[in-house]
Design a protein around this motif. Structure first.
Motif, mmCIF file in Angstrom:
data_model
loop_
_atom_site.group_PDB
_atom_site.id
_atom_site.type_symbol
_atom_site.label_atom_id
_atom_site.label_comp_id
_atom_site.label_asym_id
_atom_site.label_seq_id
_atom_site.Cartn_x
_atom_site.Cartn_y
_atom_site.Cartn_z
ATOM 1 N N VAL A 83 -1.142 -3.662 -8.465
ATOM 2 C CA VAL A 83 -0.454 -2.397 -8.177
ATOM 3 C C VAL A 83 0.580 -2.111 -9.272
ATOM 4 O O VAL A 83 0.689 -0.984 -9.765
ATOM 5 C CB VAL A 83 0.220 -2.462 -6.780
ATOM 6 C CG1 VAL A 83 1.142 -1.270 -6.580
ATOM 7 C CG2 VAL A 83 -0.846 -2.508 -5.689
ATOM 8 N N VAL A 128 1.889 2.197 -3.503
ATOM 9 C CA VAL A 128 0.848 2.955 -4.219
ATOM 10 C C VAL A 128 0.940 4.431 -3.836
ATOM 11 O O VAL A 128 0.921 5.321 -4.698
ATOM 12 C CB VAL A 128 -0.558 2.412 -3.879
ATOM 13 C CG1 VAL A 128 -1.632 3.247 -4.578
ATOM 14 C CG2 VAL A 128 -0.680 0.937 -4.264
ATOM 15 N N ASN A 169 0.823 -1.211 0.000
ATOM 16 C CA ASN A 169 0.000 0.000 0.000
ATOM 17 C C ASN A 169 0.859 1.265 0.000
ATOM 18 O O ASN A 169 0.506 2.269 -0.607
ATOM 19 C CB ASN A 169 -0.935 -0.013 1.215
ATOM 20 C CG ASN A 169 -2.040 -1.049 1.054
ATOM 21 O OD1 ASN A 169 -2.498 -1.315 -0.046
ATOM 22 N ND2 ASN A 169 -2.444 -1.647 2.158
ATOM 23 N N GLU A 191 -6.799 -0.136 1.553
ATOM 24 C CA GLU A 191 -5.612 0.725 1.454
ATOM 25 C C GLU A 191 -4.843 0.696 2.766
ATOM 26 O O GLU A 191 -5.379 0.282 3.778
ATOM 27 C CB GLU A 191 -5.969 2.157 1.073
ATOM 28 C CG GLU A 191 -6.465 3.010 2.215
ATOM 29 C CD GLU A 191 -7.914 3.391 2.017
ATOM 30 O OE1 GLU A 191 -8.405 4.212 2.771
ATOM 31 O OE2 GLU A 191 -8.554 2.853 1.119
ATOM 32 N N TYR A 203 -1.123 -0.803 -12.344
ATOM 33 C CA TYR A 203 -1.558 0.592 -12.178
ATOM 34 C C TYR A 203 -0.374 1.551 -12.339
ATOM 35 O O TYR A 203 -0.457 2.559 -13.061
ATOM 36 C CB TYR A 203 -2.216 0.758 -10.806
ATOM 37 C CG TYR A 203 -2.591 2.178 -10.495
ATOM 38 C CD1 TYR A 203 -3.702 2.771 -11.084
ATOM 39 C CD2 TYR A 203 -1.811 2.951 -9.625
ATOM 40 C CE1 TYR A 203 -4.037 4.078 -10.821
ATOM 41 C CE2 TYR A 203 -2.137 4.268 -9.345
ATOM 42 C CZ TYR A 203 -3.249 4.825 -9.957
ATOM 43 O OH TYR A 203 -3.570 6.131 -9.690
#
Lengths: 379, 135
Positions: free
Chosen positions: A335, A307, A304, B135, A338
Motif C-alpha cells: 500500500v 487506500v 484498506n 479490499e 502504491y
C-alpha cells in the motif's frame, strides 16, 4: 442429483441425532451413506433421496453401534427404536449443526474441515484435495474435531458470529484442487440464510456474491493478478451483482448493521461504478470508518481505509492514514508503494515495490509487485 | 491454515548444542533418533497437521543448461557446497507460532548419548493462495 445429496447431509445428520445417535457417530454414518450414494445413484437413482440416505445412514449407524462392544448398553437403548415410517420430521436444526462445526473450542482449520464435511457434505478426500493435504491427515483432523465437540449439546441455539467467520474463511481460500471452495461457501451461506433470519448472514452472502461476480476478471489470461482498478468491468457477472446488491439493501434496511454488511457495502460501491475513476471513494471511506467502529479498530480494515483515503483525498492523505496503521499488517508495504507512486516519487516507489514483493504472502501478489517495480524501472 | 517447511541440514546450519556427527553415534543412538523422527511424523498425522516428510541423500550434483543442442553441465559431488539439505517435513498448521513450536520439538531429536541434539531447523512459510476478499 449429486449436488442435491450434499444439501441433504446436514438434515440427515439431524435426523440421526434426534433418533438418539451422538453427533460423531451420526456424522460418520451419514458420510458412509453419502459415499455409497455417490457410487450407486448415478446408475440407480432413488425415488426419495432423503429417505434413502436416512435408511442407509441409520443402518450404518446400527452396524457401527453393534460392532462396538463397549457401547453395548447404548445399543440396547437406541436400537430398539425402529425408524419411524413415512416422511422424516422437518425440524430445522440447521443453525445448531453449523454452530457445532464452528464451535469456538475448535481451531480454524478444524472448524473449516468439520463444516465442509458435516454441513457441506463433502467427502474427506475432496476436503483433503481442496486444502492440499493427505487424505489421512484430513481424516484425523476431522475425527479430532469431532472428539473436541463431543460434549457440546446440539439442542442449544448456536452463535451466528462464529459460523459466519468459518464460512468467510472457506470463501476467502478461493479454490484449489477439484473443489471450488468459494462456490461451496456461497452454497453453505445460502443454505444458512434459508434457515436463519439474520442481517449479518445476508450481509455475508451479499459480500460473497459481490466478490464472486468479479472472479472472471480477477486474473489476466496468463494467470497473473488483475487489480480492481484495471479489471475489465464488462466481465463482472451482473446477475451476481444484482442479487448481492438486492440482498444487501434488504439487510441494511433492517437496522442491524454488522461488519459483513459494511464490507459488502464497500464491494457494492465498487460494483456500482461503471469505471474505476467513477468510484465513490468518499462513501467508501465512510463505510471503512463504520467498519473500523464495528471491528474495534481492526488494523486490516485501517490499511484498506488508507487506500480509500488516498483515492478520496489524495496520496498524501492516504500516507498520513497509513502512518497510523501498524507496519506489521500484511500488504502494508504494498500500500505504501502504491501511495508513494501516486505521490510521484517513482524511485522510492520502485524500492518499496521490491520490498513489498519480498514480503508478499503468496506467489501471485509477489509476481504482481515485482512487475510494478519492473514497470517503474522501465520508465 | 498455512503450510510450513521444516528444513534439516547436513551442513550449513549453525552448530547444534549436542554437536557430534551421526557417524560417531552408537547404533542404538542412531536407531533411537530414527524412531523419534518416525514417532514425530506419526503424531503429526494423528494431529491432522502432517503433509509430507522426506530424507535426502547427501550425494548429487549441480546441473545447468549449457545452450541449445548441448548436454547440461554437471558439477559435483558437493564437496565445496556449504549448505547441504538433509531432508524436510511439511506441516499444515493454524499459526506461525504452532510451526515454531513443532520445529522446536523436532529439534529435540536425540543424538549422541541419547541427549537432544538441539539442532537448528529452518522454518519457511509456503506461499498461500491469494485471498478472494482483499479490499
Amino acid at each position: 442429483m449429486i449436488d442435491d445429496v450434499r444439501a441433504l447431509v446436514p438434515q440427515v445428520i439431524g435426523v440421526l441425532v434426534r433418533r438418539g445417535a451422538d453427533f460423531a457417530m451420526a456424522e460418520d454414518a451419514v458420510q458412509e451413506a453419502l459415499v455409497e450414494a455417490l457410487r450407486v445413484w448415478p446408475v440407480d437413482p432413488p425415488r426419495e433421496p432423503r429417505a434413502w440416505l436416512v435408511t442407509v445412514a441409520w443402518r450404518r449407524f446400527l452396524d457401527a453401534t453393534r460392532s462396538d462392544v463397549a457401547r453395548r448398553r447404548r445399543e440396547e437403548a437406541v436400537a430398539e427404536q425402529e425408524p419411524e415410517p413415512g416422511p422424516v420430521p422437518g425440524t430445522d436444526d440447521t443453525l445448531q449443526l453449523y454452530a457445532l462445526c464452528a464451535h469456538p473450542s475448535l481451531s480454524p482449520s478444524a472448524a473449516v474441515a468439520l463444516t465442509l464435511r458435516a454441513v457441506g457434505g463433502l467427502t474427506t478426500r475432496q476436503i483433503a484435495a481442496a486444502y492440499l493435504v493427505p487424505e489421512a491427515t484430513m481424516a484425523q483432523r476431522i475425527s479430532r474435531a469431532k472428539r473436541t465437540v463431543a460434549g457440546v449439546r446440539l439442542d442449544r441455539p448456536g452463535d451466528v458470529g462464529v459460523v459466519l467467520r468459518v464460512l468467510y474463511l472457506v470463501f476467502n481460500e478461493g479454490y484449489s484442487g477439484d473443489v471450488d471452495l468459494a462456490a461451496e461457501a456461497i452454497r453453505l451461506t445460502r443454505q444458512l440464510r434459508a434457515a436463519v433470519d439474520h442481517p449479518e448472514v445476508a450481509g455475508l452472502l451479499a459480500l460473497m456474491l459481490l466478490h464472486h461476480a468479479r472472479r472472471g476478471a480477477r486474473t489476466a489470461p496468463d494467470g497473473s493478478l488483475m487489480p480492481l482498478a484495471q479489471q475489465d468491468r464488462s466481465r463482472w457477472d451482473r446477475d451476481l451483482v444484482t442479487e448481492g446488491t438486492g440482498i444487501l439493501q434488504a439487510a441494511l434496511a433492517r437496522d442491524g448493521l454488522g461488519e459483513y454488511q459494511a464490507q459488502a457495502a464497500v464491494a457494492a460501491l465498487h460494483a456500482d461504478a461503471p469505471t474505476a475513476e467513477e468510484t465513490d471513494w468518499v462513501q467508501v471511506v465512510e463505510w471503512y470508518d463504520e467498519l473500523l467502529r464495528l471491528t474495534a479498530g481492526s488494523p486490516v480494515v485501517a490499511l484498506n481505509r488508507a487506500v480509500a483515503v488516498g483515492e478520496a483525498d489524495g496520496p498524501r492523505a492516504g500516507l498520513a492514514a497509513l502512518a497510523a496503521v501498524p507496519a506489521t499488517v500484511p500488504r502494508w508495504t504494498a500500500v505504501e508503494a502504491y501511495l508513494v507512486e501516486q505521490d510521484g516519487d517513482l524511485p522510492r516507489a520502485t524500492e518499496l515495490y521490491v520490498q513489498a514483493a519480498a514480503r508478499a504472502g503468496n506467489a501471485a501478489e509477489r509476481d504482481h509487485l515485482t512487475r510494478q517495480a519492473a514497470r517503474l524501472r522501465a520508465g | 491454515m498455512a503450510k510450513y517447511l521444516l528444513l534439516k541440514h547436513y551442513r550449513g546450519a549453525p552448530s547444534p548444542v549436542n554437536d557430534v556427527s551421526m557417524d560417531r553415534w552408537t547404533p542404538e543412538e542412531v536407531s533411537a533418533h530414527m524412531q523419534f523422527m518416525d514417532d514425530f511424523a506419526t503424531r503429526l498425522q494423528a494431529d491432522g497437521e502432517f503433509v509430507d516428510g522426506q530424507a535426502l541423500a547427501p550425494t548429487g550434483a549441480w546441473v545447468r543448461h549449457d545452450g541449445e543442442g548441448r548436454p547440461p553441465v554437471v558439477d559435483g559431488p558437493f564437496a565445496e557446497t556449504k549448505d547441504l539439505i538433509a531432508g524436510w517435513m511439511v506441516i499444515d498448521v493454524d499459526t506461525w507460532e504452532r510451526a515454531v513450536e513443532l520445529a522446536g520439538e523436532l529439534s529435540a531429536a536425540p543424538g549422541a548419548g541419547g541427549r537432544p541434539i538441539h539442532e537448528w531447523l529452518e522454518v519457511r512459510p509456503f506461499y498461500g493462495v491469494p485471498a478472494t476478499i482483499t479490499e
